[in-house]
Design an enzyme around this catalytic site. Structure first.
Site, short mmCIF file in Angstrom:
data_model
loop_
_atom_site.label_atom_id
_atom_site.label_comp_id
_atom_site.label_asym_id
_atom_site.label_seq_id
_atom_site.Cartn_x
_atom_site.Cartn_y
_atom_site.Cartn_z
N ASP A 49 0.87 -1.31 0.04
CA ASP A 49 -0.10 -0.03 -0.02
C ASP A 49 0.85 1.43 0.03
O ASP A 49 0.64 2.12 0.80
CB ASP A 49 -0.77 -0.05 1.27
CG ASP A 49 -1.76 -1.30 1.24
OD1 ASP A 49 -2.15 -1.74 0.22
OD2 ASP A 49 -1.51 -1.73 2.79
N GLU A 215 -11.57 0.41 -2.84
CA GLU A 215 -10.77 0.95 -1.55
C GLU A 215 -9.60 1.69 -1.85
O GLU A 215 -9.53 2.23 -2.72
CB GLU A 215 -10.24 -0.38 -0.66
CG GLU A 215 -9.50 -1.37 -1.41
CD GLU A 215 -9.00 -2.69 -0.77
OE1 GLU A 215 -9.43 -2.88 0.14
OE2 GLU A 215 -8.39 -3.43 -1.37
#
Length: 538
Positions: A49, A215
């Site tokens: 991420d 997301e």
């Protein structure tokens, strides 16, 4: 003039030594091809991420760290290709007591790094508590203590925006495992300081129909549009979507801008849009590589009709595919090839930046020194101990290359029923264990399958050794296999045990490092002196 030249060369040597170019710390993997191009991934390591910003002439990256401590790594680059780790933003996961024991898959999920009003900010979620914020004026130095900006179970993937009119916003997603809902994005306002989010949440997108599991939003403003970059479709199977609107609360248009297509770069998932000072646009994302974790890629990006196009759009449909090799970003000059460190001589009284624990650390686990070794103590196993999945004092680093050989020299001062070893850690794990039984030392390969299910370890090929100074080695091959060996004289290495298939941990890649432990508490446990660990390319 002569003194100036000496000083100049001394500074150059010092600089190069600080960039992992010395013989004891070779670069295992580097994306820079030394010809004006690079080859993805830019980091063959588990920086999940990733988020990136440009401040001055430097780029700063942070990434998820989950239960590993210290957390929120801070990496630095001048050219988006060559990266070095400069520190961590989080000393402990909070609540401190909870994270004093391993909490696999919990802790710090996808963070967002921003620069505003002379401060670096990181917003990060803990899916069990909510969204936190920390800040610092100097990212290499101390960061503030976490502030819970927005409490809520299942709130994840925060991204702030300080707008031109002085208003402040926070966009975020939901973790279905905690919130009971997912595949939607929301936004709310915050106070000017960015320390408290308001309860005026607004739905941005419902992705259930055609953007499942949307997301990881990243919120930006360009010209007259607000943009939200957000992956959808799943970590290893999805694509990159971009939303845009002239009103921050929407309604938002959406467009798929990057997908795997005919490439072997699956995902491509999550990431950050950044610009060079020369005006080039780039996008950083990760690829899920299983046991190796979520490795980091860099893609060129351009704008067409106020929509970004990422990667290679061969059919001109506005949807790019990841590129493997491309020209390096134009940042005005060439910079040296650097990578995060792997090898460690343990010669300085400082915790090496490649190392993390599996829980908030305690002072009695281990200590660096200026004596030429790292002291790792044999800590009592926890009361609920079944296997290494329950061990908080695992001293580990990320795997930084698809293939390598790692060798470590250890002097042991362990007592009866104490043990230590060189570990390949994941949900499945294996390690070379040295244990003292009735005053004698024995070496074995230990294998544990599905450690998260509390399974028992298997002991393989137990052999007595005579020397208290031992060299442990593991070879990792391109196909993800680990082969262990050992030596008592640093010359003759003996292969031991079975070939082991490395496996990822809970939301993290496999890691390599050490364990030292014992049964029960005594007032003076044994210990090991880790003289060095050296990685070499195959």
């Amino acid at each position: 003039m002569y003194k100036f030249q000496l000083l100049f060369f001394a500074l150059i040597i010092s600089y190069l030594n600080g960039q992992n170019l010395d013989k004891n710390n070779p670069i295992l993997y580097n994306a820079d091809n030394d010809n004006g191009t690079y080859t993805n991934p830019i980091l063959y390591s588990d920086y999940s991420d990733p988020d990136v910003i440009l401040v001055g002439d430097k780029y700063y990256m942070t990434a998820s760290s989950f239960n590993c401590v210290p957390g929120l790594p801070i990496l630095e680059s001048y050219d988006l290709v060559n990266w070095q780790i400069i520190g961590y933003a989080l000393n402990n996961n909070i609540p401190v007591e909870k994270y004093s024991n391993p909490q696999h898959g919990n802790g710090v999920w996808a963070p967002c790094i921003r620069f505003h009003d002379n401060y670096f900010y990181i917003y990060y979620p803990d899916p069990d508590y909510g969204i936190y914020m920390i800040k610092s004026k100097k990212p290499k130095e101390s960061w503030s203590e976490p502030i819970l900006v927005k409490a809520g179970k299942g709130l994840i993937d925060p991204t702030p925006l300080w707008d031109n009119d002085g208003k402040t916003y926070l966009a975020f997603a939901f973790a279905g495992s905690r919130a009971g809902i997912k595949s939607i994005l929301a936004i709310c306002t915050m106070n000017t300081e960015g320390t408290k989010a308001n309860n005026d949440d607004v739905l941005i997108i419902d992705g259930h129909q055609d953007e499942p599991t949307i997301e990881g939003p990243k919120l930006y403003k360009k010209d007259n549009f607000y943009y939200i970059f957000a992956p959808a479709g799943g970590v290893s199977t999805g694509w990159q979507t971009v939303l845009r609107s002239k009103n921050i609360f929407g309604p938002y248009e959406k467009k798929k801008v990057l997908q795997q297509g005919k490439t072997n770069i699956n995902g491509p998932h999550q990431g950050a849009w950044v610009q060079t000072p020369s005006g080039e646009d780039w996008f950083i994302h990760f690829q899920d590589k299983g046991a190796l974790g979520r490795i980091v890629h860099l893609q060129p990006m351009k704008w067409k009709n106020d929509w970004p196009i990422i990667g290679n759009d061969t059919d001109n449909d506005g949807i790019g595919e990841p590129l493997l090799t491309y020209k390096k970003p134009n940042v005005g000059k060439n910079y040296p090839r650097i990578s995060p460190p792997t090898s460690d001589e343990f010669n300085v009284p400082k915790f090496g930046l490649q190392w993390q624990w599996h829980a908030n650390s305690k002072i009695n686990w281990g200590l660096p020194s200026s004596l030429g070794y790292y002291l790792l103590n044999c800590i009592p196993k926890t009361s609920n101990y079944k296997n290494l999945f329950d061990a908080p004092n695992l001293f580990l680093q990320k795997i930084s290359s698809p293939n390598f050989i790692a060798t470590t020299k250890i002097s042991n001062f362990i007592k009866n029923e104490e043990e230590f070893g060189l570990v390949l850690m994941g949900i499945d794990y294996s390690y070379l264990r040295v244990k003292k039984i009735n005053g004698k030392l024995f070496i074995s390969q230990i294998i544990c399958q599905n450690a998260d299910k509390k399974t028992e370890e298997q002991e393989i090929n137990t052999t007595e050794i005579k020397s208290e100074e031992i060299y442990l080695r593991v070879k990792i091959t391109e196909d993800g296999k680990g082969i262990f060996s050992y030596s008592e004289d640093q010359s003759n290495y003996k292969t031991i045990g079975n070939v082991f298939s490395i496996k990822q941990g809970k939301w993290i890649g496999a890691k390599i490092g050490y364990i030292a432990q014992r049964e029960g508490f005594i007032n003076d446990s044994g210990y090991i002196k880790i003289d060095w660990i050296r990685f070499e390319k195959i």
